[in-house]
Enzyme design. Structure first.
Site, PDB file in Angstrom:
ATOM      1  N   LYS A   3      13.106  -0.329  -0.763  1.00 21.04           N
ATOM      2  CA  LYS A   3      13.277   0.597   0.066  1.00 21.04           C
ATOM      3  C   LYS A   3      14.113  -0.215   1.495  1.00 21.04           C
ATOM      4  O   LYS A   3      13.690   0.206   2.623  1.00 21.04           O
ATOM      5  CB  LYS A   3      12.374   1.821   0.796  1.00 21.04           C
ATOM      6  CG  LYS A   3      13.060   2.854   1.494  1.00 21.04           C
ATOM      7  CD  LYS A   3      13.619   3.921   0.503  1.00 21.04           C
ATOM      8  CE  LYS A   3      14.320   4.960   1.321  1.00 21.04           C
ATOM      9  NZ  LYS A   3      15.284   5.653   0.711  1.00 21.04           N
TER      10      LYS A   3
ATOM     11  N   ASP B 151       3.383   2.524  -8.658  1.00 21.58           N
ATOM     12  CA  ASP B 151       2.395   3.422  -9.352  1.00 21.58           C
ATOM     13  C   ASP B 151       3.012   4.447  -9.520  1.00 21.58           C
ATOM     14  O   ASP B 151       2.739   5.195 -10.660  1.00 21.58           O
ATOM     15  CB  ASP B 151       1.375   3.538  -7.936  1.00 21.58           C
ATOM     16  CG  ASP B 151       0.158   4.593  -8.317  1.00 21.58           C
ATOM     17  OD1 ASP B 151       0.151   4.762  -9.687  1.00 21.58           O
ATOM     18  OD2 ASP B 151      -0.426   4.933  -7.389  1.00 21.58           O
TER      19      ASP B 151
ATOM     20  N   ASP C 143       4.422   5.633 -14.068  1.00 20.67           N
ATOM     21  CA  ASP C 143       4.090   7.125 -14.253  1.00 20.67           C
ATOM     22  C   ASP C 143       5.277   7.794 -14.997  1.00 20.67           C
ATOM     23  O   ASP C 143       5.354   8.639 -15.547  1.00 20.67           O
ATOM     24  CB  ASP C 143       3.284   7.908 -13.290  1.00 20.67           C
ATOM     25  CG  ASP C 143       1.631   7.596 -13.487  1.00 20.67           C
ATOM     26  OD1 ASP C 143       1.257   6.746 -14.382  1.00 20.67           O
ATOM     27  OD2 ASP C 143       0.917   8.450 -13.053  1.00 20.67           O
TER      28      ASP C 143
ATOM     29  N   ASP D   9      14.414   5.657  -4.299  1.00 22.77           N
ATOM     30  CA  ASP D   9      14.839   6.874  -4.561  1.00 22.77           C
ATOM     31  C   ASP D   9      15.854   7.120  -5.610  1.00 22.77           C
ATOM     32  O   ASP D   9      15.792   7.734  -6.514  1.00 22.77           O
ATOM     33  CB  ASP D   9      15.283   7.697  -3.197  1.00 22.77           C
ATOM     34  CG  ASP D   9      16.117   6.765  -2.245  1.00 22.77           C
ATOM     35  OD1 ASP D   9      16.065   5.525  -2.663  1.00 22.77           O
ATOM     36  OD2 ASP D   9      16.629   7.437  -1.308  1.00 22.77           O
TER      37      ASP D   9
ATOM     38  N   TYR E 249      -1.668   0.056  -0.157  1.00 20.03           N
ATOM     39  CA  TYR E 249      -2.951   0.448  -0.724  1.00 20.03           C
ATOM     40  C   TYR E 249      -3.948  -0.520  -0.139  1.00 20.03           C
ATOM     41  O   TYR E 249      -5.199   0.068  -0.113  1.00 20.03           O
ATOM     42  CB  TYR E 249      -3.067   0.469  -2.248  1.00 20.03           C
ATOM     43  CG  TYR E 249      -2.238   1.427  -3.015  1.00 20.03           C
ATOM     44  CD1 TYR E 249      -1.364   2.337  -2.332  1.00 20.03           C
ATOM     45  CD2 TYR E 249      -1.852   1.641  -4.226  1.00 20.03           C
ATOM     46  CE1 TYR E 249      -0.545   3.540  -2.857  1.00 20.03           C
ATOM     47  CE2 TYR E 249      -1.240   2.583  -4.872  1.00 20.03           C
ATOM     48  CZ  TYR E 249      -0.557   3.626  -4.132  1.00 20.03           C
ATOM     49  OH  TYR E 249       0.174   4.501  -4.569  1.00 20.03           O
TER      50      TYR E 249
END
Ligand code: NAD
Length: 357
Positions: free
Chosen positions: A192, A248, A252, A224, A143
Protein backbone atom coordinates in the site's frame (compact mmCIF):
# COMPACT_ATOMS: atom_id res chain seq x y z
CA UNK A 1 20.14 -44.33 -0.24
CA UNK A 2 19.21 -40.84 0.98
CA UNK A 3 17.55 -40.50 4.39
CA UNK A 4 15.55 -37.67 5.98
CA UNK A 5 14.12 -37.20 9.47
CA UNK A 6 10.50 -36.08 9.41
CA UNK A 7 8.68 -34.95 12.56
CA UNK A 8 5.04 -36.01 12.14
CA UNK A 9 2.32 -34.29 14.17
CA UNK A 10 -1.06 -35.79 13.21
CA UNK A 11 -2.83 -33.63 15.85
CA UNK A 12 -6.58 -33.96 16.39
CA UNK A 13 -9.77 -34.86 14.53
CA UNK A 14 -9.33 -35.47 10.81
CA UNK A 15 -5.67 -34.44 11.16
CA UNK A 16 -5.00 -38.03 12.21
CA UNK A 17 -6.93 -39.56 9.31
CA UNK A 18 -5.47 -37.43 6.53
CA UNK A 19 -1.92 -37.73 7.87
CA UNK A 20 -2.16 -41.54 7.81
CA UNK A 21 -2.98 -41.47 4.10
CA UNK A 22 -0.31 -38.88 3.25
CA UNK A 23 2.45 -40.84 5.02
CA UNK A 24 1.69 -43.92 2.92
CA UNK A 25 1.94 -41.81 -0.23
CA UNK A 26 5.24 -40.26 0.93
CA UNK A 27 6.73 -43.66 1.67
CA UNK A 28 5.80 -45.04 -1.73
CA UNK A 29 6.99 -42.09 -3.77
CA UNK A 30 10.29 -41.86 -1.84
CA UNK A 31 11.00 -45.55 -2.40
CA UNK A 32 10.83 -44.84 -6.13
CA UNK A 33 13.65 -42.29 -5.68
CA UNK A 34 15.73 -44.51 -3.39
CA UNK A 35 15.03 -42.29 -0.39
CA UNK A 36 13.99 -43.27 3.13
CA UNK A 37 11.92 -41.02 5.34
CA UNK A 38 12.28 -41.71 9.07
CA UNK A 39 9.02 -40.58 10.65
CA UNK A 40 8.89 -39.62 14.34
CA UNK A 41 5.31 -39.21 15.54
CA UNK A 42 4.85 -36.36 18.02
CA UNK A 43 1.96 -34.86 19.95
CA UNK A 44 0.67 -31.29 19.72
CA UNK A 45 -2.74 -29.64 20.08
CA UNK A 46 -5.66 -31.14 21.98
CA UNK A 47 -4.18 -34.63 22.28
CA UNK A 48 -1.07 -33.11 23.92
CA UNK A 49 -3.25 -31.15 26.35
CA UNK A 50 -4.93 -34.44 27.33
CA UNK A 51 -1.58 -36.13 27.62
CA UNK A 52 0.48 -33.58 29.57
CA UNK A 53 -1.55 -30.38 29.91
CA UNK A 54 0.52 -28.48 27.33
CA UNK A 55 -0.56 -27.95 23.66
CA UNK A 56 3.09 -27.88 22.60
CA UNK A 57 5.19 -30.17 24.81
CA UNK A 58 8.88 -29.23 25.03
CA UNK A 59 9.81 -32.65 23.62
CA UNK A 60 7.72 -32.00 20.48
CA UNK A 61 9.39 -28.68 19.71
CA UNK A 62 12.87 -30.07 20.43
CA UNK A 63 12.37 -33.10 18.16
CA UNK A 64 10.96 -30.85 15.42
CA UNK A 65 14.11 -28.73 15.64
CA UNK A 66 16.25 -31.82 15.07
CA UNK A 67 14.30 -32.98 12.01
CA UNK A 68 14.60 -32.07 8.33
CA UNK A 69 10.95 -31.04 8.08
CA UNK A 70 7.71 -31.05 10.09
CA UNK A 71 4.53 -32.62 8.73
CA UNK A 72 1.40 -31.55 10.59
CA UNK A 73 -2.26 -32.57 10.30
CA UNK A 74 -4.57 -30.22 12.23
CA UNK A 75 -5.22 -29.33 15.85
CA UNK A 76 -8.23 -28.34 17.94
CA UNK A 77 -11.76 -29.40 18.61
CA UNK A 78 -14.80 -28.67 20.80
CA UNK A 79 -13.38 -30.63 23.72
CA UNK A 80 -10.77 -27.91 24.28
CA UNK A 81 -12.83 -24.87 23.19
CA UNK A 82 -13.46 -23.57 26.70
CA UNK A 83 -9.81 -23.43 27.72
CA UNK A 84 -8.29 -19.94 28.12
CA UNK A 85 -6.36 -18.51 25.12
CA UNK A 86 -2.82 -19.54 26.06
CA UNK A 87 -3.82 -23.14 26.84
CA UNK A 88 -5.79 -23.76 23.66
CA UNK A 89 -4.66 -26.33 21.05
CA UNK A 90 -4.06 -23.61 18.41
CA UNK A 91 -1.26 -22.22 20.60
CA UNK A 92 0.76 -25.17 19.36
CA UNK A 93 0.76 -23.72 15.83
CA UNK A 94 2.02 -20.31 16.97
CA UNK A 95 4.62 -22.00 19.20
CA UNK A 96 5.86 -24.15 16.33
CA UNK A 97 6.03 -21.27 13.82
CA UNK A 98 7.80 -18.99 16.32
CA UNK A 99 9.98 -21.70 17.87
CA UNK A 100 11.17 -22.95 14.48
CA UNK A 101 11.70 -19.43 13.05
CA UNK A 102 9.36 -20.00 10.10
CA UNK A 103 8.94 -16.57 8.51
CA UNK A 104 7.55 -17.44 5.07
CA UNK A 105 4.11 -18.87 4.47
CA UNK A 106 3.42 -20.40 1.06
CA UNK A 107 -0.15 -21.12 0.05
CA UNK A 108 -0.91 -22.42 -3.43
CA UNK A 109 -4.34 -22.07 -5.00
CA UNK A 110 -4.91 -24.18 -8.07
CA UNK A 111 -8.23 -24.79 -9.70
CA UNK A 112 -8.22 -28.36 -10.99
CA UNK A 113 -10.11 -28.63 -14.31
CA UNK A 114 -12.37 -31.31 -12.87
CA UNK A 115 -13.32 -29.17 -9.85
CA UNK A 116 -14.15 -25.96 -11.71
CA UNK A 117 -17.77 -26.20 -10.68
CA UNK A 118 -16.75 -25.86 -7.01
CA UNK A 119 -15.33 -22.38 -7.63
CA UNK A 120 -17.62 -19.47 -6.79
CA UNK A 121 -16.23 -17.60 -9.83
CA UNK A 122 -17.81 -17.74 -13.31
CA UNK A 123 -16.54 -20.31 -15.85
CA UNK A 124 -15.45 -17.45 -18.13
CA UNK A 125 -12.96 -16.36 -15.45
CA UNK A 126 -11.87 -19.81 -14.26
CA UNK A 127 -11.45 -21.18 -17.79
CA UNK A 128 -8.29 -19.09 -18.24
CA UNK A 129 -6.64 -21.24 -15.53
CA UNK A 130 -5.81 -20.43 -11.91
CA UNK A 131 -2.47 -21.46 -10.38
CA UNK A 132 -1.33 -18.94 -7.77
CA UNK A 133 1.21 -19.15 -4.95
CA UNK A 134 0.78 -16.58 -2.18
CA UNK A 135 4.09 -15.95 -0.37
CA UNK A 136 3.26 -14.24 2.90
CA UNK A 137 5.68 -12.79 5.48
CA UNK A 138 4.74 -14.59 8.69
CA UNK A 139 6.69 -13.25 11.66
CA UNK A 140 6.82 -9.45 11.23
CA UNK A 141 4.64 -6.46 10.42
CA UNK A 142 1.60 -5.20 12.26
CA UNK A 143 0.79 -8.52 13.98
CA UNK A 144 4.07 -8.29 15.89
CA UNK A 145 4.69 -4.50 16.02
CA UNK A 146 4.25 -2.31 19.07
CA UNK A 147 0.64 -2.16 20.19
CA UNK A 148 -1.25 -0.71 23.06
CA UNK A 149 -3.95 1.52 24.45
CA UNK A 150 -3.61 5.17 25.41
CA UNK A 151 -5.51 8.40 25.70
CA UNK A 152 -5.42 10.77 22.73
CA UNK A 153 -6.68 14.27 23.59
CA UNK A 154 -8.53 12.77 26.53
CA UNK A 155 -10.21 10.05 24.41
CA UNK A 156 -9.50 6.34 24.93
CA UNK A 157 -7.70 4.82 21.90
CA UNK A 158 -5.78 1.76 20.68
CA UNK A 159 -2.95 1.37 18.19
CA UNK A 160 -0.94 -1.27 16.30
CA UNK A 161 2.30 -0.57 14.45
CA UNK A 162 3.42 -1.90 11.07
CA UNK A 163 7.21 -2.14 11.17
CA UNK A 164 9.44 -3.99 8.72
CA UNK A 165 13.24 -4.03 8.68
CA UNK A 166 15.15 -4.17 5.39
CA UNK A 167 16.40 -7.64 6.34
CA UNK A 168 12.90 -8.97 7.00
CA UNK A 169 11.72 -7.73 3.60
CA UNK A 170 14.84 -9.02 1.84
CA UNK A 171 14.53 -12.58 3.13
CA UNK A 172 10.84 -12.93 2.26
CA UNK A 173 11.49 -11.32 -1.15
CA UNK A 174 14.24 -13.90 -1.86
CA UNK A 175 11.80 -16.62 -0.88
CA UNK A 176 9.22 -15.24 -3.33
CA UNK A 177 11.73 -14.90 -6.19
CA UNK A 178 13.16 -18.39 -5.61
CA UNK A 179 9.64 -19.81 -5.74
CA UNK A 180 8.98 -17.82 -8.93
CA UNK A 181 12.09 -19.38 -10.52
CA UNK A 182 10.56 -22.82 -9.94
CA UNK A 183 7.26 -21.74 -11.49
CA UNK A 184 6.20 -19.38 -14.30
CA UNK A 185 8.74 -16.66 -13.34
CA UNK A 186 6.20 -13.92 -12.64
CA UNK A 187 6.00 -12.11 -9.30
CA UNK A 188 3.46 -9.54 -8.14
CA UNK A 189 4.47 -7.67 -5.00
CA UNK A 190 1.47 -6.33 -3.10
CA UNK A 191 1.69 -3.30 -0.81
CA UNK A 192 0.00 0.00 0.00
CA UNK A 193 2.91 2.22 -1.04
CA UNK A 194 0.62 5.14 -1.92
CA UNK A 195 -0.17 5.54 1.82
CA UNK A 196 2.19 3.55 4.06
CA UNK A 197 5.87 4.31 4.63
CA UNK A 198 6.51 0.65 5.53
CA UNK A 199 5.09 -0.27 2.09
CA UNK A 200 7.36 2.23 0.36
CA UNK A 201 10.37 0.54 1.96
CA UNK A 202 8.87 -2.86 1.03
CA UNK A 203 8.68 -1.79 -2.63
CA UNK A 204 12.25 -0.36 -2.66
CA UNK A 205 13.69 -3.57 -1.19
CA UNK A 206 11.70 -5.83 -3.54
CA UNK A 207 13.04 -3.77 -6.49
CA UNK A 208 16.60 -4.26 -5.20
CA UNK A 209 16.20 -8.02 -4.69
CA UNK A 210 14.57 -8.30 -8.14
CA UNK A 211 17.91 -7.33 -9.74
CA UNK A 212 19.29 -10.69 -8.60
CA UNK A 213 16.55 -12.53 -10.49
CA UNK A 214 16.57 -10.91 -13.97
CA UNK A 215 14.49 -13.76 -15.44
CA UNK A 216 11.54 -12.99 -13.18
CA UNK A 217 8.98 -10.48 -14.43
CA UNK A 218 7.97 -8.20 -11.54
CA UNK A 219 5.03 -5.88 -11.03
CA UNK A 220 3.61 -4.06 -8.01
CA UNK A 221 -0.04 -3.73 -7.01
CA UNK A 222 -1.73 -1.86 -4.20
CA UNK A 223 -3.52 -4.29 -1.93
CA UNK A 224 -6.99 -2.90 -2.70
CA UNK A 225 -6.40 -3.38 -6.43
CA UNK A 226 -4.88 -6.85 -5.83
CA UNK A 227 -7.99 -8.00 -3.98
CA UNK A 228 -10.15 -6.86 -6.92
CA UNK A 229 -7.86 -8.45 -9.51
CA UNK A 230 -7.97 -11.77 -7.67
CA UNK A 231 -11.67 -12.18 -8.44
CA UNK A 232 -11.67 -10.27 -11.77
CA UNK A 233 -8.74 -12.03 -13.45
CA UNK A 234 -6.91 -14.51 -11.17
CA UNK A 235 -5.07 -16.10 -14.11
CA UNK A 236 -2.76 -13.03 -14.30
CA UNK A 237 -1.02 -14.12 -11.06
CA UNK A 238 1.82 -16.57 -10.53
CA UNK A 239 3.53 -15.50 -7.27
CA UNK A 240 1.88 -12.95 -4.97
CA UNK A 241 4.51 -11.66 -2.53
CA UNK A 242 3.18 -9.69 0.41
CA UNK A 243 3.32 -8.70 4.08
CA UNK A 244 1.86 -10.54 7.04
CA UNK A 245 -1.52 -8.81 7.28
CA UNK A 246 -2.12 -8.33 3.53
CA UNK A 247 -1.09 -11.98 3.00
CA UNK A 248 -3.44 -13.19 5.70
CA UNK A 249 -6.37 -11.61 3.90
CA UNK A 250 -5.33 -12.25 0.29
CA UNK A 251 -4.40 -15.91 0.86
CA UNK A 252 -7.89 -16.59 2.22
CA UNK A 253 -9.46 -14.74 -0.70
CA UNK A 254 -7.29 -16.69 -3.17
CA UNK A 255 -8.07 -20.00 -1.51
CA UNK A 256 -11.82 -19.44 -1.86
CA UNK A 257 -11.35 -19.36 -5.63
CA UNK A 258 -10.67 -23.10 -5.55
CA UNK A 259 -13.96 -23.65 -3.74
CA UNK A 260 -12.79 -26.52 -1.57
CA UNK A 261 -10.87 -26.30 1.66
CA UNK A 262 -10.11 -30.02 1.42
CA UNK A 263 -7.74 -29.38 -1.50
CA UNK A 264 -5.55 -26.60 -0.07
CA UNK A 265 -1.98 -27.24 1.07
CA UNK A 266 0.47 -24.91 2.79
CA UNK A 267 4.10 -24.57 3.82
CA UNK A 268 5.86 -22.38 6.36
CA UNK A 269 9.58 -22.00 5.67
CA UNK A 270 12.84 -20.37 6.68
CA UNK A 271 15.96 -19.71 4.60
CA UNK A 272 17.71 -23.06 5.11
CA UNK A 273 14.73 -24.78 3.40
CA UNK A 274 13.52 -26.23 6.69
CA UNK A 275 9.73 -26.07 6.78
CA UNK A 276 6.47 -27.12 8.34
CA UNK A 277 3.82 -28.51 6.00
CA UNK A 278 0.11 -28.68 6.76
CA UNK A 279 -3.28 -28.47 5.08
CA UNK A 280 -5.12 -25.14 5.30
CA UNK A 281 -8.16 -26.80 6.88
CA UNK A 282 -8.69 -27.48 10.58
CA UNK A 283 -9.53 -30.66 12.47
CA UNK A 284 -13.14 -30.73 11.16
CA UNK A 285 -14.75 -32.23 14.29
CA UNK A 286 -18.08 -32.54 12.45
CA UNK A 287 -16.69 -35.32 10.23
CA UNK A 288 -13.79 -36.66 12.33
CA UNK A 289 -13.45 -40.44 12.60
CA UNK A 290 -16.06 -41.06 9.88
CA UNK A 291 -13.76 -41.72 6.88
CA UNK A 292 -15.27 -38.63 5.21
CA UNK A 293 -12.31 -36.22 5.18
CA UNK A 294 -10.62 -35.33 1.93
CA UNK A 295 -6.94 -36.28 2.35
CA UNK A 296 -5.80 -34.42 -0.78
CA UNK A 297 -4.83 -31.16 0.99
CA UNK A 298 -2.54 -33.18 3.25
CA UNK A 299 -1.22 -35.26 0.35
CA UNK A 300 -0.50 -32.06 -1.62
CA UNK A 301 1.24 -30.67 1.49
CA UNK A 302 3.45 -33.75 1.33
CA UNK A 303 4.30 -32.83 -2.27
CA UNK A 304 5.27 -29.33 -1.08
CA UNK A 305 7.54 -30.86 1.56
CA UNK A 306 9.31 -32.93 -1.10
CA UNK A 307 9.69 -29.87 -3.31
CA UNK A 308 10.78 -27.21 -0.82
CA UNK A 309 12.55 -29.03 2.05
CA UNK A 310 13.80 -32.30 0.60
CA UNK A 311 14.77 -31.11 -2.90
CA UNK A 312 12.71 -33.87 -4.57
CA UNK A 313 10.79 -31.94 -7.25
CA UNK A 314 10.19 -34.96 -9.45
CA UNK A 315 8.63 -36.87 -6.58
CA UNK A 316 6.44 -33.84 -5.85
CA UNK A 317 5.28 -33.84 -9.50
CA UNK A 318 4.49 -37.57 -9.21
CA UNK A 319 2.12 -36.87 -6.34
CA UNK A 320 0.48 -33.93 -8.10
CA UNK A 321 0.03 -36.00 -11.25
CA UNK A 322 -1.52 -38.84 -9.25
CA UNK A 323 -4.02 -36.35 -7.78
CA UNK A 324 -4.82 -35.10 -11.30
CA UNK A 325 -5.39 -38.64 -12.58
CA UNK A 326 -7.65 -39.68 -9.70
CA UNK A 327 -9.77 -36.54 -10.10
CA UNK A 328 -9.92 -37.07 -13.89
CA UNK A 329 -11.16 -40.60 -13.25
CA UNK A 330 -14.09 -39.06 -11.40
CA UNK A 331 -13.32 -40.05 -7.79
CA UNK A 332 -14.42 -37.55 -5.14
CA UNK A 333 -14.70 -37.29 -1.38
CA UNK A 334 -17.94 -35.74 -0.13
CA UNK A 335 -16.63 -32.16 0.06
CA UNK A 336 -15.81 -32.04 -3.68
CA UNK A 337 -18.56 -34.38 -4.86
CA UNK A 338 -20.84 -33.37 -7.72
CA UNK A 339 -23.49 -35.38 -9.51
CA UNK A 340 -22.18 -38.19 -11.70
CA UNK A 341 -18.89 -38.52 -9.81
CA UNK A 342 -17.83 -41.59 -7.80
CA UNK A 343 -18.11 -40.86 -4.09
CA UNK A 344 -15.38 -42.37 -1.91
CA UNK A 345 -13.96 -42.01 1.59
CA UNK A 346 -10.64 -40.88 3.06
CA UNK A 347 -8.96 -44.29 2.93
CA UNK A 348 -10.15 -45.10 -0.59
CA UNK A 349 -8.83 -41.74 -1.83
CA UNK A 350 -5.48 -42.47 -0.19
CA UNK A 351 -5.36 -45.93 -1.82
CA UNK A 352 -6.19 -44.51 -5.25
CA UNK A 353 -3.41 -41.92 -5.02
CA UNK A 354 -1.02 -44.71 -3.93
CA UNK A 355 -1.95 -46.87 -6.87
CA UNK A 356 -1.19 -43.99 -9.26
CA UNK A 357 2.32 -43.30 -7.93
P1 NAD B 1 -12.30 -26.70 9.64
O1 NAD B 1 -11.39 -26.38 8.51
O2 NAD B 1 -11.88 -27.76 10.56
O3 NAD B 1 -13.74 -27.12 9.05
C1 NAD B 1 -14.56 -26.22 8.29
C2 NAD B 1 -15.55 -27.04 7.44
O4 NAD B 1 -14.85 -27.63 6.34
C3 NAD B 1 -16.20 -28.19 8.19
O5 NAD B 1 -17.53 -28.33 7.74
C4 NAD B 1 -15.40 -29.40 7.79
O6 NAD B 1 -16.12 -30.61 7.84
C5 NAD B 1 -14.96 -29.05 6.39
N1 NAD B 1 -13.63 -29.61 6.08
C6 NAD B 1 -12.46 -29.16 6.54
N2 NAD B 1 -11.47 -29.93 6.07
C7 NAD B 1 -12.03 -30.88 5.32
C8 NAD B 1 -11.52 -31.99 4.59
N3 NAD B 1 -10.21 -32.28 4.51
N4 NAD B 1 -12.40 -32.77 3.93
C9 NAD B 1 -13.72 -32.52 3.97
N5 NAD B 1 -14.25 -31.50 4.64
C10 NAD B 1 -13.44 -30.69 5.32
O7 NAD B 1 -12.57 -25.33 10.42
P2 NAD B 1 -13.39 -25.06 11.76
O8 NAD B 1 -14.62 -25.91 11.78
O9 NAD B 1 -13.50 -23.60 11.83
O10 NAD B 1 -12.43 -25.52 12.94
C11 NAD B 1 -12.48 -26.81 13.58
C12 NAD B 1 -11.33 -26.90 14.57
O11 NAD B 1 -10.08 -26.86 13.85
C13 NAD B 1 -11.29 -25.75 15.55
O12 NAD B 1 -10.89 -26.26 16.80
C14 NAD B 1 -10.24 -24.82 14.98
O13 NAD B 1 -9.64 -24.02 15.94
C15 NAD B 1 -9.27 -25.82 14.39
N6 NAD B 1 -8.44 -25.30 13.29
C16 NAD B 1 -7.17 -25.76 13.22
C17 NAD B 1 -6.36 -25.37 12.17
C18 NAD B 1 -4.99 -25.96 12.08
O14 NAD B 1 -4.69 -26.92 12.78
N7 NAD B 1 -4.13 -25.43 11.23
C19 NAD B 1 -6.84 -24.51 11.18
C20 NAD B 1 -8.17 -24.07 11.27
C21 NAD B 1 -8.96 -24.47 12.33
Amino acid sequence: MKEFKIAVIPGDGIGVEVTEQALKVLEKVCKKYDTKLNFTELKAGGCAIDDCGNPLPVETLEKCKKSDAVFLGAVGGPKWDDLPGKQRPEQALLGLRGGLGLYANLRPTKVFDELKSASPLKDSIIDKGVDILVVRELTGGIYFGEKGRKEVDGIYAAYDTELYTVDEIKRIAHCGFKAAMKRRKKLTSVDKANILESSRLWREVVEEVAKEYPEVEVNHLYVDNASMQLVRNPSQFDIILTSNMFGDILSDEASMISGSIGMLASASLREDNFGMYEPVHGSAPDIAGMNLANPLAQILSAAMMLEYSLGMSEAARDIENAVDVVLKEGYRTGDIYSEGAKKIGTKEMGELILSNI
